[in-house]
Design a protein around this motif. Structure first.
Motif, PDB file in Angstrom:
ATOM      1  N   LEU A  42     -13.200 -14.576   0.723  1.00  0.00           N
ATOM      2  CA  LEU A  42     -12.836 -13.214   0.371  1.00  0.00           C
ATOM      3  C   LEU A  42     -11.908 -12.598   1.426  1.00  0.00           C
ATOM      4  O   LEU A  42     -10.909 -11.938   1.082  1.00  0.00           O
ATOM      5  CB  LEU A  42     -14.107 -12.363   0.223  1.00  0.00           C
ATOM      6  CG  LEU A  42     -13.940 -10.951  -0.298  1.00  0.00           C
ATOM      7  CD1 LEU A  42     -13.284 -10.956  -1.666  1.00  0.00           C
ATOM      8  CD2 LEU A  42     -15.274 -10.251  -0.354  1.00  0.00           C
ATOM      9  N   ALA A  43     -12.209 -12.835   2.693  1.00  0.00           N
ATOM     10  CA  ALA A  43     -11.341 -12.325   3.764  1.00  0.00           C
ATOM     11  C   ALA A  43      -9.945 -12.951   3.646  1.00  0.00           C
ATOM     12  O   ALA A  43      -8.927 -12.263   3.826  1.00  0.00           O
ATOM     13  CB  ALA A  43     -11.960 -12.647   5.122  1.00  0.00           C
ATOM     14  N   HIS A  44      -9.906 -14.240   3.334  1.00  0.00           N
ATOM     15  CA  HIS A  44      -8.618 -14.923   3.153  1.00  0.00           C
ATOM     16  C   HIS A  44      -7.846 -14.318   1.981  1.00  0.00           C
ATOM     17  O   HIS A  44      -6.623 -14.093   2.070  1.00  0.00           O
ATOM     18  CB  HIS A  44      -8.869 -16.422   2.937  1.00  0.00           C
ATOM     19  CG  HIS A  44      -7.627 -17.219   2.735  1.00  0.00           C
ATOM     20  ND1 HIS A  44      -6.711 -17.451   3.734  1.00  0.00           N
ATOM     21  CD2 HIS A  44      -7.129 -17.836   1.619  1.00  0.00           C
ATOM     22  CE1 HIS A  44      -5.720 -18.175   3.257  1.00  0.00           C
ATOM     23  NE2 HIS A  44      -5.953 -18.424   1.972  1.00  0.00           N
ATOM     24  N   MET A  45      -8.553 -14.038   0.883  1.00  0.00           N
ATOM     25  CA  MET A  45      -7.911 -13.448  -0.291  1.00  0.00           C
ATOM     26  C   MET A  45      -7.377 -12.054   0.025  1.00  0.00           C
ATOM     27  O   MET A  45      -6.277 -11.685  -0.408  1.00  0.00           O
ATOM     28  CB  MET A  45      -8.898 -13.380  -1.470  1.00  0.00           C
ATOM     29  CG  MET A  45      -9.271 -14.734  -2.050  1.00  0.00           C
ATOM     30  SD  MET A  45      -7.876 -15.628  -2.728  1.00  0.00           S
ATOM     31  CE  MET A  45      -7.500 -14.643  -4.150  1.00  0.00           C
ATOM     32  N   GLU A  46      -8.154 -11.279   0.762  1.00  0.00           N
ATOM     33  CA  GLU A  46      -7.694  -9.940   1.134  1.00  0.00           C
ATOM     34  C   GLU A  46      -6.440 -10.022   2.017  1.00  0.00           C
ATOM     35  O   GLU A  46      -5.503  -9.232   1.858  1.00  0.00           O
ATOM     36  CB  GLU A  46      -8.807  -9.173   1.853  1.00  0.00           C
ATOM     37  CG  GLU A  46      -9.922  -8.721   0.934  1.00  0.00           C
ATOM     38  CD  GLU A  46     -11.079  -8.077   1.668  1.00  0.00           C
ATOM     39  OE1 GLU A  46     -11.157  -8.185   2.917  1.00  0.00           O
ATOM     40  OE2 GLU A  46     -11.928  -7.467   0.999  1.00  0.00           O
ATOM     41  N   GLN A  47      -6.436 -10.978   2.922  1.00  0.00           N
ATOM     42  CA  GLN A  47      -5.265 -11.174   3.787  1.00  0.00           C
ATOM     43  C   GLN A  47      -4.045 -11.556   2.961  1.00  0.00           C
ATOM     44  O   GLN A  47      -2.943 -11.049   3.170  1.00  0.00           O
ATOM     45  CB  GLN A  47      -5.571 -12.255   4.846  1.00  0.00           C
ATOM     46  CG  GLN A  47      -4.439 -12.522   5.808  1.00  0.00           C
ATOM     47  CD  GLN A  47      -4.157 -11.317   6.696  1.00  0.00           C
ATOM     48  OE1 GLN A  47      -5.034 -10.543   7.017  1.00  0.00           O
ATOM     49  NE2 GLN A  47      -2.888 -11.154   7.080  1.00  0.00           N
ATOM     50  N   GLU A  48      -4.250 -12.439   2.002  1.00  0.00           N
ATOM     51  CA  GLU A  48      -3.150 -12.841   1.127  1.00  0.00           C
ATOM     52  C   GLU A  48      -2.643 -11.658   0.309  1.00  0.00           C
ATOM     53  O   GLU A  48      -1.438 -11.512   0.071  1.00  0.00           O
ATOM     54  CB  GLU A  48      -3.586 -13.974   0.191  1.00  0.00           C
ATOM     55  CG  GLU A  48      -3.629 -15.328   0.856  1.00  0.00           C
ATOM     56  CD  GLU A  48      -3.918 -16.442  -0.134  1.00  0.00           C
ATOM     57  OE1 GLU A  48      -3.911 -16.194  -1.367  1.00  0.00           O
ATOM     58  OE2 GLU A  48      -4.152 -17.571   0.318  1.00  0.00           O
TER      59      GLU A  48
ATOM     60  N   VAL B 297      -2.723  -8.492   1.196  1.00  0.00           N
ATOM     61  CA  VAL B 297      -1.930  -7.640   2.094  1.00  0.00           C
ATOM     62  C   VAL B 297      -0.540  -8.256   2.313  1.00  0.00           C
ATOM     63  O   VAL B 297       0.491  -7.556   2.243  1.00  0.00           O
ATOM     64  CB  VAL B 297      -2.672  -7.433   3.436  1.00  0.00           C
ATOM     65  CG1 VAL B 297      -1.761  -6.798   4.476  1.00  0.00           C
ATOM     66  CG2 VAL B 297      -3.923  -6.605   3.224  1.00  0.00           C
ATOM     67  N   GLU B 298      -0.507  -9.567   2.550  1.00  0.00           N
ATOM     68  CA  GLU B 298       0.772 -10.240   2.759  1.00  0.00           C
ATOM     69  C   GLU B 298       1.645 -10.166   1.517  1.00  0.00           C
ATOM     70  O   GLU B 298       2.864  -9.958   1.594  1.00  0.00           O
ATOM     71  CB  GLU B 298       0.533 -11.698   3.159  1.00  0.00           C
ATOM     72  CG  GLU B 298      -0.040 -11.870   4.542  1.00  0.00           C
ATOM     73  CD  GLU B 298      -0.397 -13.325   4.853  1.00  0.00           C
ATOM     74  OE1 GLU B 298      -0.118 -14.208   4.005  1.00  0.00           O
ATOM     75  OE2 GLU B 298      -0.965 -13.563   5.939  1.00  0.00           O
TER      76      GLU B 298
ATOM     77  N   LYS C  80       5.314  -8.480   1.068  1.00  0.00           N
ATOM     78  CA  LYS C  80       6.446  -9.224   0.517  1.00  0.00           C
ATOM     79  C   LYS C  80       7.061  -8.498  -0.673  1.00  0.00           C
ATOM     80  O   LYS C  80       8.300  -8.453  -0.824  1.00  0.00           O
ATOM     81  CB  LYS C  80       6.003 -10.631   0.110  1.00  0.00           C
ATOM     82  CG  LYS C  80       5.769 -11.560   1.255  1.00  0.00           C
ATOM     83  CD  LYS C  80       5.338 -12.927   0.762  1.00  0.00           C
ATOM     84  CE  LYS C  80       5.049 -13.853   1.937  1.00  0.00           C
ATOM     85  NZ  LYS C  80       4.595 -15.187   1.487  1.00  0.00           N
ATOM     86  N   VAL C  81       6.225  -7.923  -1.539  1.00  0.00           N
ATOM     87  CA  VAL C  81       6.723  -7.205  -2.711  1.00  0.00           C
ATOM     88  C   VAL C  81       7.525  -5.996  -2.272  1.00  0.00           C
ATOM     89  O   VAL C  81       8.619  -5.720  -2.806  1.00  0.00           O
ATOM     90  CB  VAL C  81       5.561  -6.804  -3.643  1.00  0.00           C
ATOM     91  CG1 VAL C  81       6.021  -5.803  -4.698  1.00  0.00           C
ATOM     92  CG2 VAL C  81       4.987  -8.040  -4.308  1.00  0.00           C
ATOM     93  N   LYS C  82       7.011  -5.261  -1.297  1.00  0.00           N
ATOM     94  CA  LYS C  82       7.741  -4.085  -0.808  1.00  0.00           C
ATOM     95  C   LYS C  82       9.075  -4.491  -0.190  1.00  0.00           C
ATOM     96  O   LYS C  82      10.113  -3.854  -0.427  1.00  0.00           O
ATOM     97  CB  LYS C  82       6.898  -3.319   0.207  1.00  0.00           C
ATOM     98  CG  LYS C  82       5.811  -2.501  -0.429  1.00  0.00           C
ATOM     99  CD  LYS C  82       5.054  -1.683   0.601  1.00  0.00           C
ATOM    100  CE  LYS C  82       3.936  -0.925  -0.072  1.00  0.00           C
ATOM    101  NZ  LYS C  82       3.157  -0.124   0.881  1.00  0.00           N
ATOM    102  N   ARG C  83       9.062  -5.561   0.586  1.00  0.00           N
ATOM    103  CA  ARG C  83      10.319  -6.034   1.187  1.00  0.00           C
ATOM    104  C   ARG C  83      11.314  -6.463   0.106  1.00  0.00           C
ATOM    105  O   ARG C  83      12.514  -6.205   0.193  1.00  0.00           O
ATOM    106  CB  ARG C  83      10.044  -7.196   2.144  1.00  0.00           C
ATOM    107  CG  ARG C  83       9.433  -6.778   3.436  1.00  0.00           C
ATOM    108  CD  ARG C  83       9.246  -7.987   4.332  1.00  0.00           C
ATOM    109  NE  ARG C  83       8.506  -7.627   5.528  1.00  0.00           N
ATOM    110  CZ  ARG C  83       7.949  -8.482   6.350  1.00  0.00           C
ATOM    111  NH1 ARG C  83       8.050  -9.768   6.107  1.00  0.00           N
ATOM    112  NH2 ARG C  83       7.303  -8.070   7.412  1.00  0.00           N
TER     113      ARG C  83
ATOM    114  N   LEU D 132      -1.313  -8.449  -8.435  1.00  0.00           N
ATOM    115  CA  LEU D 132      -2.108  -7.850  -7.358  1.00  0.00           C
ATOM    116  C   LEU D 132      -3.393  -7.211  -7.893  1.00  0.00           C
ATOM    117  O   LEU D 132      -4.459  -7.318  -7.286  1.00  0.00           O
ATOM    118  CB  LEU D 132      -1.276  -6.802  -6.601  1.00  0.00           C
ATOM    119  CG  LEU D 132      -0.223  -7.362  -5.654  1.00  0.00           C
ATOM    120  CD1 LEU D 132       0.630  -6.229  -5.091  1.00  0.00           C
ATOM    121  CD2 LEU D 132      -0.896  -8.112  -4.514  1.00  0.00           C
ATOM    122  N   LYS D 133      -3.282  -6.537  -9.045  1.00  0.00           N
ATOM    123  CA  LYS D 133      -4.483  -5.932  -9.655  1.00  0.00           C
ATOM    124  C   LYS D 133      -5.509  -7.006 -10.003  1.00  0.00           C
ATOM    125  O   LYS D 133      -6.716  -6.848  -9.792  1.00  0.00           O
ATOM    126  CB  LYS D 133      -4.092  -5.130 -10.903  1.00  0.00           C
ATOM    127  CG  LYS D 133      -3.447  -3.806 -10.599  1.00  0.00           C
ATOM    128  CD  LYS D 133      -3.085  -3.070 -11.883  1.00  0.00           C
ATOM    129  CE  LYS D 133      -2.319  -1.791 -11.584  1.00  0.00           C
ATOM    130  NZ  LYS D 133      -1.898  -1.107 -12.821  1.00  0.00           N
TER     131      LYS D 133
END
Length: 194
Positions: free
Chosen positions: A119-125, A127-128, A132-135, A162-163
């Motif tokens: 779950l922590a890995h998924m949350e990190q992904e 955020v990343e 990336k989408v914003k960039r 993302l949803k």
């Protein structure tokens, strides 16, 4: 028993002597006891033999009663031994159940840790991916202002992804909470049994 019979025979022999007429001779007159003394002596011997017989019978009854009491105590001891064996078997089964519960708890904890890490890995992904989408949006807005509609569609697509990831993350969080509740219940059961 044998002494009682001997005394009874002896008493019977004295009666036979007493029952027969005693001839008095001059020599015997000095040596023979008066008839009353013989009767008293015979009466004493008879009472003594009756007392011995009574003691024998009561002793025999007491011995029988003691034997019965011993048998009862032996039965109680055997039953107590069986109950002790049953208690030992129950204790062994309880230890096995506790070991099984502890193994299940360890497995649940390992599974919960793995799920938390995932779950922590998924949350990190997530955020990343947002970054990336914003960039990408910024890059596209600066680079290709003519195809904004297409970019908005891609952004909407990325937003939907993302949803979906958020829903998956929330589901995994609920899963972890459920595992934690189960672990708490198992821990409480284990503590109660100990």
């Amino acid at each position: 028993m044998i002494w009682g019979l001997c005394l009874l025979c002896l008493a019977g022999g004295f009666r036979a002597v007493h029952a027969g007429p005693v001839r008095k001779t001059s020599k015997m007159e000095d040596k023979t006891a008066p008839e009353d003394e013989v009767n008293v002596l015979m009466f004493g011997v008879i009472q003594f033999s009756e007392s011995l017989n009574y003691v024998y019978e009561t002793t025999e009854a007491k011995i029988a009663k003691i034997s019965q009491t011993l048998k009862n105590h032996e039965g109680a001891l055997q039953q107590l031994g069986k109950q002790t064996e049953q208690a030992a078997e129950v204790e062994k089964q309880m230890k096995e159940v506790i070991q099984l519960l502890q193994a299940q708890m360890a497995k649940q904890q390992a599974q919960t840790t793995m799920t938390k890490d995932w779950l922590a890995h998924m949350e990190q992904e997530e955020v990343e991916l947002k970054t990336k989408v914003k960039r990408l949006e910024m890059y596209l807005n600066n680079s290709f202002p003519t195809s904004i509609k297409e970019l908005q569609e891609r952004a909407a697509e990325h937003s939907n992804i993302l949803k979906s990831l958020r829903h998956l993350t929330q589901f995994q969080k609920q899963n972890i909470e459920t595992h934690n509740e189960k672990l708490s219940t198992l821990q409480k059961m284990s503590d109660d049994m100990s």
